[in-house]
Write a protein that holds these residues in place. Sequence first.
Motif, PDB file in Angstrom:
ATOM      1  N   SER A   1       0.849  -1.191   0.000  1.00 41.89           N
ATOM      2  CA  SER A   1       0.000   0.000   0.000  1.00 41.89           C
ATOM      3  C   SER A   1       0.883   1.239   0.000  1.00 41.89           C
ATOM      4  CB  SER A   1      -0.917   0.014   1.225  1.00 41.89           C
ATOM      5  OG  SER A   1      -0.161   0.037   2.428  1.00 41.89           O
ATOM      6  N   ALA A   2       0.458   2.252  -0.772  1.00 44.76           N
ATOM      7  CA  ALA A   2       1.214   3.495  -0.866  1.00 44.76           C
ATOM      8  C   ALA A   2       0.305   4.602  -1.357  1.00 44.76           C
ATOM      9  CB  ALA A   2       2.410   3.338  -1.815  1.00 44.76           C
ATOM     10  N   ALA A   3       0.250   5.702  -0.611  1.00 41.71           N
ATOM     11  CA  ALA A   3      -0.462   6.919  -1.035  1.00 41.71           C
ATOM     12  C   ALA A   3      -1.893   6.641  -1.484  1.00 41.71           C
ATOM     13  CB  ALA A   3       0.319   7.621  -2.144  1.00 41.71           C
ATOM     14  N   GLY A   4      -2.608   5.822  -0.727  1.00 43.83           N
ATOM     15  CA  GLY A   4      -4.014   5.592  -1.015  1.00 43.83           C
ATOM     16  C   GLY A   4      -4.309   4.539  -2.042  1.00 43.83           C
ATOM     17  N   GLY A   5      -3.290   3.849  -2.549  1.00 45.63           N
ATOM     18  CA  GLY A   5      -3.492   2.782  -3.523  1.00 45.63           C
ATOM     19  C   GLY A   5      -2.840   1.502  -3.048  1.00 45.63           C
ATOM     20  N   THR A   6      -3.097   0.405  -3.757  1.00 42.19           N
ATOM     21  CA  THR A   6      -2.487  -0.879  -3.412  1.00 42.19           C
ATOM     22  C   THR A   6      -1.975  -1.563  -4.666  1.00 42.19           C
ATOM     23  OG1 THR A   6      -4.604  -2.059  -3.577  1.00 42.19           O
ATOM     24  CG2 THR A   6      -3.973  -1.230  -1.402  1.00 42.19           C
ATOM     25  N   VAL A   7      -0.896  -2.309  -4.477  1.00 40.03           N
ATOM     26  CA  VAL A   7      -0.309  -3.129  -5.538  1.00 40.03           C
ATOM     27  C   VAL A   7      -0.196  -4.539  -4.984  1.00 40.03           C
ATOM     28  CG1 VAL A   7       1.645  -3.444  -7.085  1.00 40.03           C
ATOM     29  CG2 VAL A   7       1.010  -1.133  -6.345  1.00 40.03           C
ATOM     30  N   SER A   8      -0.692  -5.518  -5.697  1.00 39.87           N
ATOM     31  CA  SER A   8      -0.646  -6.886  -5.197  1.00 39.87           C
ATOM     32  C   SER A   8      -0.203  -7.841  -6.298  1.00 39.87           C
ATOM     33  CB  SER A   8      -2.019  -7.309  -4.648  1.00 39.87           C
ATOM     34  OG  SER A   8      -2.990  -7.303  -5.683  1.00 39.87           O
ATOM     35  N   ALA A   9       0.454  -8.923  -5.871  1.00 32.98           N
ATOM     36  CA  ALA A   9       0.944  -9.934  -6.816  1.00 32.98           C
ATOM     37  C   ALA A   9       1.171 -11.237  -6.083  1.00 32.98           C
ATOM     38  CB  ALA A   9       2.234  -9.466  -7.475  1.00 32.98           C
ATOM     39  N   MET A  10       1.139 -12.331  -6.838  1.00 38.38           N
ATOM     40  CA  MET A  10       1.405 -13.643  -6.244  1.00 38.38           C
ATOM     41  C   MET A  10       2.752 -14.187  -6.697  1.00 38.38           C
ATOM     42  SD  MET A  10      -1.008 -17.059  -6.140  1.00 38.38           S
ATOM     43  CE  MET A  10      -2.206 -16.203  -5.091  1.00 38.38           C
ATOM     44  N   ARG A  11       3.010 -14.232  -7.974  1.00 36.49           N
ATOM     45  CA  ARG A  11       4.300 -14.688  -8.496  1.00 36.49           C
ATOM     46  C   ARG A  11       4.780 -13.655  -9.501  1.00 36.49           C
ATOM     47  NH1 ARG A  11       0.928 -19.121  -8.443  1.00 36.49           N
ATOM     48  NH2 ARG A  11       1.483 -20.753  -6.930  1.00 36.49           N
ATOM     49  N   ALA A  12       5.500 -12.677  -9.006  1.00 35.57           N
ATOM     50  CA  ALA A  12       5.902 -11.565  -9.862  1.00 35.57           C
ATOM     51  C   ALA A  12       7.079 -10.816  -9.235  1.00 35.57           C
ATOM     52  CB  ALA A  12       4.728 -10.605 -10.083  1.00 35.57           C
ATOM     53  N   ARG A  13       7.650  -9.927 -10.024  1.00 37.15           N
ATOM     54  CA  ARG A  13       8.675  -8.995  -9.546  1.00 37.15           C
ATOM     55  C   ARG A  13       8.281  -7.608 -10.041  1.00 37.15           C
ATOM     56  NH1 ARG A  13      14.095  -7.268 -11.334  1.00 37.15           N
ATOM     57  NH2 ARG A  13      13.767  -8.460 -13.262  1.00 37.15           N
ATOM     58  N   PHE A  14       8.218  -6.640  -9.125  1.00 39.04           N
ATOM     59  CA  PHE A  14       7.802  -5.302  -9.532  1.00 39.04           C
ATOM     60  C   PHE A  14       8.537  -4.241  -8.719  1.00 39.04           C
ATOM     61  CE2 PHE A  14       4.839  -6.688  -6.247  1.00 39.04           C
ATOM     62  CZ  PHE A  14       4.692  -5.573  -5.429  1.00 39.04           C
ATOM     63  N   ASN A  15       8.614  -3.063  -9.317  1.00 41.95           N
ATOM     64  CA  ASN A  15       9.249  -1.904  -8.688  1.00 41.95           C
ATOM     65  C   ASN A  15       8.154  -0.897  -8.347  1.00 41.95           C
ATOM     66  OD1 ASN A  15      12.216  -0.553  -8.501  1.00 41.95           O
ATOM     67  ND2 ASN A  15      10.711   1.028  -8.940  1.00 41.95           N
TER      68      ASN A  15
END
Length: 329
Positions: free
Chosen positions: A182-196
């Motif tokens: 979670s960051a600045a009112g949003g969310t990023v989610s993943a199960m099998r991944a790589r992200f910046n």
Amino acid sequence: MAAEQPRESAEAEATLQREAQAWVVRLGSHQATQEDAQAFRLWCAQSRAHATAFTQAREVWKAMAPAALHVRRQEQRGADGRMPVAGRRALLGGAVAASVAYLAVSPPLGLWASVTEWGADYRTGTGEQREVAMADGAVLQMNTQTRVNLQPGTGGGEGIELLAGEAEVLTGASAVARVTVSAAGGTVSAMRARFNIRNLDGEVCVTCLSGQVEVARGERQVRLDEGRQLRYGSAGLGTAAPVDTGPVSAWRRRQLVFNEVPLAEVVAEVNRYRHGRLVLTSEALGRSRVQASFSIDRLDDVAFLVRDVYGAELTQLPGGIVLLGLAKA
């Protein structure tokens, strides 16, 4: 003449203290501008005494932060119709108390970390990188000036709150629950991944490096595939677009890579990694396009490169502050 020297010294010190107090009030006025921030940094760079005065002032603000937060809570109670405690404001000293409360909780223009970030579970300093192994096998790579909290995620997975800075998240290959950031009112989610994910001043940039990630803010949700990037902030969720992931993840190799980027953006990025500050004094120079890569461990070379390539005038000040402007004809 010798007898006058102590008086002159005392007067100079008193003047310096008054100027420092004036900066406290100005920066706490809710009206400080980017020009104020630049002027403040230049003021600190005038001499070692100025820089020391700033350091001491910041320590005072830290020490007074609990009282300042108490003032804010009492003011909020007063707004609800309850009687605020008047003695605390008198103790902190009138207008300066209000400034301390604001500066401690909401530091202007990113000049220092908010007290809400001092207690982060993990944090990195300027130029520092750190790896955090999470319980379900996910790995969190933290970049410079980054602060995160760990918390339970949805569905039993890991949860990360990115307060500020930048991180790369690698989920476990055999993960059975989603990792959520979670960051600045949003969310990023993943199960099998790589992200910046990057959160600077409430503006968030998410880049999928492999696999798939879900980005959500408000009622909208977007799926990012490998090689795509999305931004969100006060204006809402942006549109996914293809991106060259090389420059995005170059910091993991302790490199900064810029492909036709305005010099003003290069300077802003370099300032996140080096002690002191590069300051552009010319908007025209800031619009110059840069195609270059730099080692994070040798960022002092950037100022000299700008001087040599763009003919800039370079002025070095105490505290690692360097002014970059157009050379005089």
